[in-house]
Design a protein around this motif. Structure first.
Motif, short mmCIF file in Angstrom:
data_model
loop_
_atom_site.label_atom_id
_atom_site.label_comp_id
_atom_site.label_asym_id
_atom_site.label_seq_id
_atom_site.Cartn_x
_atom_site.Cartn_y
_atom_site.Cartn_z
N LYS A 502 0.84 -1.21 0.00
CA LYS A 502 0.00 0.00 0.00
C LYS A 502 0.88 1.26 0.00
O LYS A 502 0.53 2.28 0.57
CB LYS A 502 -0.93 0.01 1.22
N LEU A 503 2.01 1.17 -0.70
CA LEU A 503 2.91 2.32 -0.76
C LEU A 503 2.34 3.44 -1.61
O LEU A 503 2.88 4.54 -1.63
CB LEU A 503 4.28 1.88 -1.29
N GLY A 504 1.23 3.20 -2.30
CA GLY A 504 0.55 4.29 -2.99
C GLY A 504 0.10 5.39 -2.04
O GLY A 504 -0.09 6.54 -2.46
N LEU A 505 -0.04 5.06 -0.75
CA LEU A 505 -0.38 6.08 0.25
C LEU A 505 0.80 7.00 0.53
O LEU A 505 0.62 8.08 1.09
CB LEU A 505 -0.82 5.41 1.56
N ARG A 506 2.01 6.60 0.17
CA ARG A 506 3.22 7.34 0.52
C ARG A 506 3.97 7.88 -0.69
O ARG A 506 4.77 8.82 -0.55
CB ARG A 506 4.15 6.44 1.33
N LEU A 507 3.75 7.29 -1.84
CA LEU A 507 4.46 7.73 -3.04
C LEU A 507 3.68 8.84 -3.74
O LEU A 507 2.44 8.83 -3.77
CB LEU A 507 4.64 6.56 -4.00
N SER A 508 4.41 9.78 -4.33
CA SER A 508 3.76 10.84 -5.11
C SER A 508 3.35 10.31 -6.48
O SER A 508 3.81 9.25 -6.92
CB SER A 508 4.73 12.01 -5.29
N SER A 509 2.50 11.05 -7.16
CA SER A 509 2.09 10.63 -8.51
C SER A 509 3.28 10.58 -9.45
O SER A 509 3.34 9.71 -10.33
CB SER A 509 1.02 11.58 -9.04
N ASP A 510 4.24 11.48 -9.28
CA ASP A 510 5.43 11.46 -10.12
C ASP A 510 6.27 10.21 -9.85
O ASP A 510 6.82 9.60 -10.79
CB ASP A 510 6.28 12.71 -9.88
N GLU A 511 6.37 9.81 -8.59
CA GLU A 511 7.13 8.61 -8.25
C GLU A 511 6.46 7.36 -8.81
O GLU A 511 7.13 6.45 -9.31
CB GLU A 511 7.29 8.50 -6.73
N ILE A 512 5.15 7.31 -8.75
CA ILE A 512 4.43 6.16 -9.30
C ILE A 512 4.59 6.12 -10.83
O ILE A 512 4.75 5.04 -11.42
CB ILE A 512 2.95 6.21 -8.89
N ALA A 513 4.54 7.28 -11.46
CA ALA A 513 4.74 7.34 -12.91
C ALA A 513 6.15 6.87 -13.29
O ALA A 513 6.32 6.16 -14.29
CB ALA A 513 4.50 8.76 -13.42
N ALA A 514 7.15 7.25 -12.50
CA ALA A 514 8.52 6.82 -12.78
C ALA A 514 8.64 5.30 -12.63
O ALA A 514 9.34 4.63 -13.40
CB ALA A 514 9.49 7.52 -11.83
N LEU A 515 7.95 4.74 -11.64
CA LEU A 515 7.93 3.29 -11.47
C LEU A 515 7.31 2.61 -12.69
O LEU A 515 7.84 1.61 -13.19
CB LEU A 515 7.16 2.93 -10.20
N GLN A 516 6.20 3.16 -13.17
CA GLN A 516 5.55 2.57 -14.34
C GLN A 516 6.47 2.61 -15.57
O GLN A 516 6.56 1.65 -16.33
CB GLN A 516 4.24 3.30 -14.64
N THR A 517 7.17 3.72 -15.75
CA THR A 517 8.11 3.84 -16.87
C THR A 517 9.20 2.78 -16.78
O THR A 517 9.57 2.15 -17.78
CB THR A 517 8.74 5.25 -16.89
N TRP A 518 9.71 2.56 -15.57
CA TRP A 518 10.75 1.54 -15.38
C TRP A 518 10.20 0.16 -15.70
O TRP A 518 10.86 -0.65 -16.37
CB TRP A 518 11.26 1.59 -13.93
N ILE A 519 9.00 -0.14 -15.24
CA ILE A 519 8.40 -1.46 -15.47
C ILE A 519 8.23 -1.71 -16.97
O ILE A 519 8.52 -2.82 -17.46
CB ILE A 519 7.04 -1.56 -14.74
N GLU A 520 7.79 -0.71 -17.70
CA GLU A 520 7.58 -0.87 -19.14
C GLU A 520 8.89 -1.15 -19.88
O GLU A 520 8.89 -1.81 -20.92
CB GLU A 520 6.91 0.38 -19.71
N ALA A 521 9.99 -0.67 -19.31
CA ALA A 521 11.30 -0.89 -19.94
C ALA A 521 11.95 -2.19 -19.46
O ALA A 521 13.00 -2.58 -20.00
CB ALA A 521 12.23 0.29 -19.63
N HIS A 522 11.36 -2.86 -18.47
CA HIS A 522 11.96 -4.07 -17.90
C HIS A 522 10.88 -5.15 -17.75
O HIS A 522 10.36 -5.36 -16.64
CB HIS A 522 12.61 -3.78 -16.54
N PRO A 523 10.49 -5.81 -18.84
CA PRO A 523 9.43 -6.82 -18.74
C PRO A 523 9.86 -7.97 -17.84
O PRO A 523 11.06 -8.23 -17.66
CB PRO A 523 9.25 -7.28 -20.19
N PRO A 524 8.88 -8.67 -17.25
CA PRO A 524 9.23 -9.80 -16.36
C PRO A 524 9.95 -10.90 -17.12
O PRO A 524 9.77 -11.08 -18.33
CB PRO A 524 7.86 -10.28 -15.86
N LYS A 525 10.79 -11.64 -16.40
CA LYS A 525 11.54 -12.74 -17.00
C LYS A 525 10.67 -13.98 -17.10
O LYS A 525 9.85 -14.23 -16.23
CB LYS A 525 12.78 -13.04 -16.17
N GLY A 526 10.88 -14.74 -18.14
CA GLY A 526 10.18 -16.00 -18.25
C GLY A 526 8.78 -15.89 -18.79
O GLY A 526 8.27 -14.84 -19.06
#
Length: 526
Positions: A502-526
């Motif tokens: 539930k870190l969405g309660l503590r992260l800013s919208s910009d931080e969550i957006a940066a996380l999403q950008t990272w995820i899109e550039a690093h697909p899960p393995k397997g």
């Protein structure tokens, strides 16, 4: 049309990645069956992440004479607690009493008292509450959780936040549970036992072909399709169970669910202790006010009719105000709309038994098998506390179709990371901090509460915080995100910051957006 013999065939195919679906997949896989599960969104993306987050017997269900449901739920509390002490823990509940307490007018107990004691005029007398709590203490074979006690509120930490008219309270036991993590850990354990767990995968069609089902799947990210077969289908689609029955399976049945929306608000922390409040309203309903994520208070829930499962449930302004007004009848501090930091709402798919009001609908579950050809089992209703028992009951109904299937096994078997003593969390936190000196108390506690003994696997060989890669904020790091994507089926920032934690309660919208950008550039393995 003859079935295609080249298609992958499973024993069971489970539709729905909520607590019922993942619990069934885990149970079946643990018996050696071949199992696949498809969830059209993320695991726990609907009802199973929107509960009041309690393992509880359902004290108020005693007023509906749901004795069997309450007994089974009470029996399950401690069974579940032993299997997942990282994500579930005992909690004491403070029930302030005042003579103005009222029944909901349509409960069987209120009608009975109105007949034999008409002068009570719908009141909940203290003796009746105490009698209900006595039953609550003794119906379920309680061994770990402490019994009910009576509390004088004036001059105590429990009474300090409350308005002066409340002088007495009853204090009883139930358990907290991290609901969405419960779903994920069941899915993880199912996969570890051989099940195929598919997220963002929709069932487009299912048709009987001889003695099997042919199921068409669609990947919601790539739009690719796949066809598989199954000897039996389990419809655990929650709010969409009716859609599956009529729209995907084409079954001829009048059975269905009645959708009831339960909404919650989260505010800044309202009191300085770790107990929960159980508040009774003058309208006969109840709400909880629960310590939440260290710095917040969770208040809920409502009961409102919800017409269409495809309409995303939201906590309406009217529901928010209802919860604020309800809580303000108890707390000295006047809570305002500006104090709300987050809201969430879920739809409970209750078996439609013709009850007059949403709150009167049974919370028990109904399991029905259609064996007119390849069998399918449809699940109506249920509650998070009895999910494991529901899975056992499902497997009992599956057994006649699979000769030689083994028996019950899940009671007492730990979920991933839960292989330690019920009272062992503090020792684990201390051990983790001693071995990873860069962790502060908040960080270490969060990791143990999420992963239990697997926290060491999440951190790996890190010698300092930099070894964990990108820091996304609020102690979330690249290494943990990789774990969540590769081991816990997460595919987006929303999956991570609102369901895996539930870190969405503590992260800013910009931080969550940066996380999403990272995820899109690093697909899960397997």
């Amino acid at each position: 049309m003859a079935a295609d013999q080249t298609l992958k065939t499973y024993d069971l195919f489970v539709i729905g990645g909520g607590i019922n679906g993942t619990g069934i997949a885990r149970d079946a896989a643990g018996r050696g069956m071949t199992v696949a599960l498809a969830e059209m969104n993320d695991l726990a993306s609907a009802t199973s992440s929107a509960s009041t987050k309690l393992f509880h017997g359902g004290l108020r269900y005693l007023e509906y004479f749901e004795i069997s449901l309450v007994r089974h739920a009470l029996e399950e509390r401690e069974t579940l607690l032993r299997a997942m002490p990282h994500i579930s823990w005992p909690m004491r509940f403070v029930l302030p009493y005042h003579r103005d307490m009222r029944f909901e007018s349509e409960t069987p107990v209120s009608r009975l008292l109105a007949t034999v004691m008409p002068w009570m005029k719908g009141r909940r007398p203290a003796w009746m509450i105490r009698l209900g709590l006595f039953a609550y203490d003794h119906l379920g074979g309680r061994k770990i959780l402490p019994a009910t006690s009576t509390l004088a509120l004036h001059g105590t930490v429990e009474g300090a936040p409350l308005v002066e008219k409340f002088e007495k309270a009853y204090e009883y036991s139930d358990c907290w549970v991290e609901d969405s993590r419960l779903v994920v850990l069941n899915a993880r354990d199912a996969a570890d036992r051989g099940a195929r767990v598919m997220v963002r995968t929709r069932v487009d069609a299912a048709e009987r072909q001889g003695d099997t089902w042919q199921i068409t799947l669609r990947d919601m990210d790539t739009d690719a399709t796949e066809i598989v077969r199954a000897r039996m289908l389990i419809n655990a689609a929650g709010p969409w169970v009716g859609d599956i029955i009529h729209g995907k399976l084409g079954l001829n049945t009048n059975e269905g669910v009645r959708l009831v929306r339960g909404s919650h608000i989260v505010t800044k922390r309202l009191f300085d202790h770790d107990k929960c409040y159980f508040f009774q309203g003058t309208d006969g309903r109840i709400i909880f006010a629960i310590p939440y994520e260290t710095d917040f208070t969770l208040i809920g829930t409502t009961d409102a009719e919800h017409q269409d499962p495809h309409d995303a449930p939201t906590c309406t302004p009217e529901e928010q105000q209802y919860l604020l007004d309800f809580a303000n009848g108890y707390f000295k501090q006047d809570i305002k709309a500006d104090d709300i930091v987050w809201t969430y709402s879920g739809v409970r798919p209750l078996y439609d038994d013709g009850a007059a009001s949403a709150s009167a609908l049974t919370r028990d579950y109904t399991l029905n098998v259609d064996a007119n050809g390849a069998p399918v089992l449809n699940i109506f209703g249920g509650k998070i506390t009895t999910y494991r028992k529901l899975a056992e009951d499902v497997m009992d109904k599956v057994a006649p179709f699979f000769e030689g299937m083994s028996g019950h096994w899940t009671a007492g078997v730990a979920l991933p990371g839960g292989d330690f003593a019920v009272d062992g969390v503090d020792a684990l936190i201390s051990k983790l901090m001693a071995e990873f000196h860069f962790l502060n108390l908040f960080w270490a506690r969060r990791l143990i509460r999420a992963y239990g003994t697997l926290a060491w696997d999440v951190l790996g060989d890190a010698q300092n915080a930099d070894d964990l890669g990108v820091a996304f904020g609020a102690t979330l790091t690249e290494r943990e995100v990789e774990w969540l994507m590769n081991r816990e089926f997460a595919r987006s920032a929303e999956d991570i910051v609102w369901r895996r934690n539930k870190l969405g309660l503590r992260l800013s919208s910009d931080e969550i957006a940066a996380l999403q950008t990272w995820i899109e550039a690093h697909p899960p393995k397997g």
